[in-house]
Scaffold this active site. Structure first.
Site: not given
Ligand code: AOF
Ligand code: ZN
Length: 376
Positions: A55, A78, A175, A201, A212, A301-302, A305
């Protein structure tokens, strides 16, 4: 709100986005000053290094032309003294007659105070609702979460087949999803302060976990590897590319020799001990908050997670689905571990949204319902 109001508010949202990766741990904010004839006479967006709120930047550009005009802002102005004086004072001093804001500031220190003080100064305040308000809220959901809890918003991202698999038994190269989905993920990394993966992983994928996107950022994306025994290979790409942006979250069970090795490489380690020799993810997330990390994404990974979901640290999921089925009991599911043993015990999600990604590909965004059951 008029059509012109909506137009200018949309512009504040676009301006706010120019602060992506430059504003955290503060909010993304954009502002536009429109004079009494309806012409834009100033604009601004916030960056942490620039210090001045959106602002104020917009008012500075407008100068005297702001008098009697309207200020559009993507976030409630604010009313407090922080790193800068309150914006409500600047708005009052500029002689603005109307303020239109897209979202309330859910920062508990600020919430509602800005609107109240503006009204007390005789300035008309219009609060947006509907689509624009929702979009503005979403833009700062990590900031609001961080301001409320002191912890980063944690988003678990995974790329899966339609049957929920993340890896085939016999090869792990390449992938699952398309280039379009992976470009989304780069944008997502760009919007985050930190990213977490597990040692498994790194061993399987030798992942880099960098942003990237080629867009500028104020702080490097902090890459974190949860590695309870410091097994991280020193010749992994993540270690070789470390430039003050790698952290190992480990435990006191790691051998001294390994610790000294990473010390000699100037790679910081933090100890977060949990039962059974695991890394305490809740403690890690809390600690990241003290380091002013407002958003964390998990790409792993599994096993991790499951650890993250079961440990109750995940706030949000973003699942990219590829039009494929792997099947089989040996391919890896997105979430491993022991799982919940009954349907009644399943982890619940809410506020699901389907995001289109490419032809035959989509992502699902969902929020974890915080249940007492997730607390061990
Ligand atoms: C920002 N940029 O453009 C606006 C903010 O004292 P600060 O600078 O750290 O900011 C204090 C609070 O001001 C901040 O947490 C947010 O709630 C509010 N508005 N903040 O960084 C801005 N308009
Ligand atoms: Zn301000």
């Amino acid at each position: 709100m008029t059509a012109a109001d909506r137009h200018w508010l949309r512009e504040t949202l676009a301006l706010a986005r120019r602060g992506r990766a430059l504003a955290s741990p503060n909010p993304l904010v954009g502002a536009v000053v429109v004079d009494s004839a309806g012409r834009k006479v100033g604009e601004g967006f916030y960056t942490y290094e620039g210090r001045k709120h959106a602002e104020v930047l917009a008012l500075e550009e407008a100068g005297e032309a702001a008098r009697g005009g309207a200020v559009y802002v993507s976030l409630e102005p604010c009313g407090i003294h922080g790193r800068t004086p309150p914006c409500v004072d600047a708005l009052a001093a500029a002689g603005v007659s109307r303020v239109v804001a897209a979202a309330r500031d859910e920062n508990p220190e600020v919430d509602g105070v800005g609107y109240e003080r503006l009204r007390a100064c005789g300035i008309e305040v219009v609060e947006a609702d509907g689509e624009i308000a929702a979009e503005a809220r979403r833009l700062n959901e990590a900031f609001f979460h961080y301001a409320r809890t002191g912890k980063p918003l944690v988003t678990l991202k995974a790329a899966v087949t339609l049957d929920g698999k993340i890896a085939a038994p016999d090869d792990n190269t390449g992938w699952i999803t398309s280039a379009a989905a992976r470009a989304h993920v780069q944008q997502m990394r760009h919007d985050h302060d930190a990213i977490l993966t597990g040692i498994g992983t790194v061993q399987a994928d030798d992942c880099l976990l960098t942003d990237r996107s080629a867009l500028p950022r104020r702080r490097p994306l902090l890459r974190i590897v949860a590695d309870s025994l410091l097994r991280l290979p020193v010749d992994s790409r993540i270690v070789e590319s470390a430039a003050g942006d790698l952290l190992i979250a480990t435990t006191s069970a790691a051998r001294q020799a390994r610790r000294r090795l990473f010390e000699s490489l100037n790679i910081p380690m933090e100890i977060f001990d949990a039962p059974a020799g695991r890394v305490d993810l809740s403690a890690l997330v809390e600690w990241l908050g003290t380091q002013r990390i407002a958003s964390l994404m998990i790409e792993t990974g599994s096993k991790l997670n499951w650890g993250a979901l079961e440990g109750g640290v995940v706030d949000k999921l973003l699942l990219y689905y590829a039009p494929k089925i792997l099947g089989g009991l040996d391919s890896l599911p997105m979430v491993g571990g022991v799982g919940r043993r009954t349907r009644a015990g399943a982890l619940l999600l809410e506020n699901l949204k389907i995001l289109p990604v490419a032809k035959d590909e989509f992502a699902v965004e969902a929020y974890v319902v915080k249940q007492a059951a997730t607390v061990p």
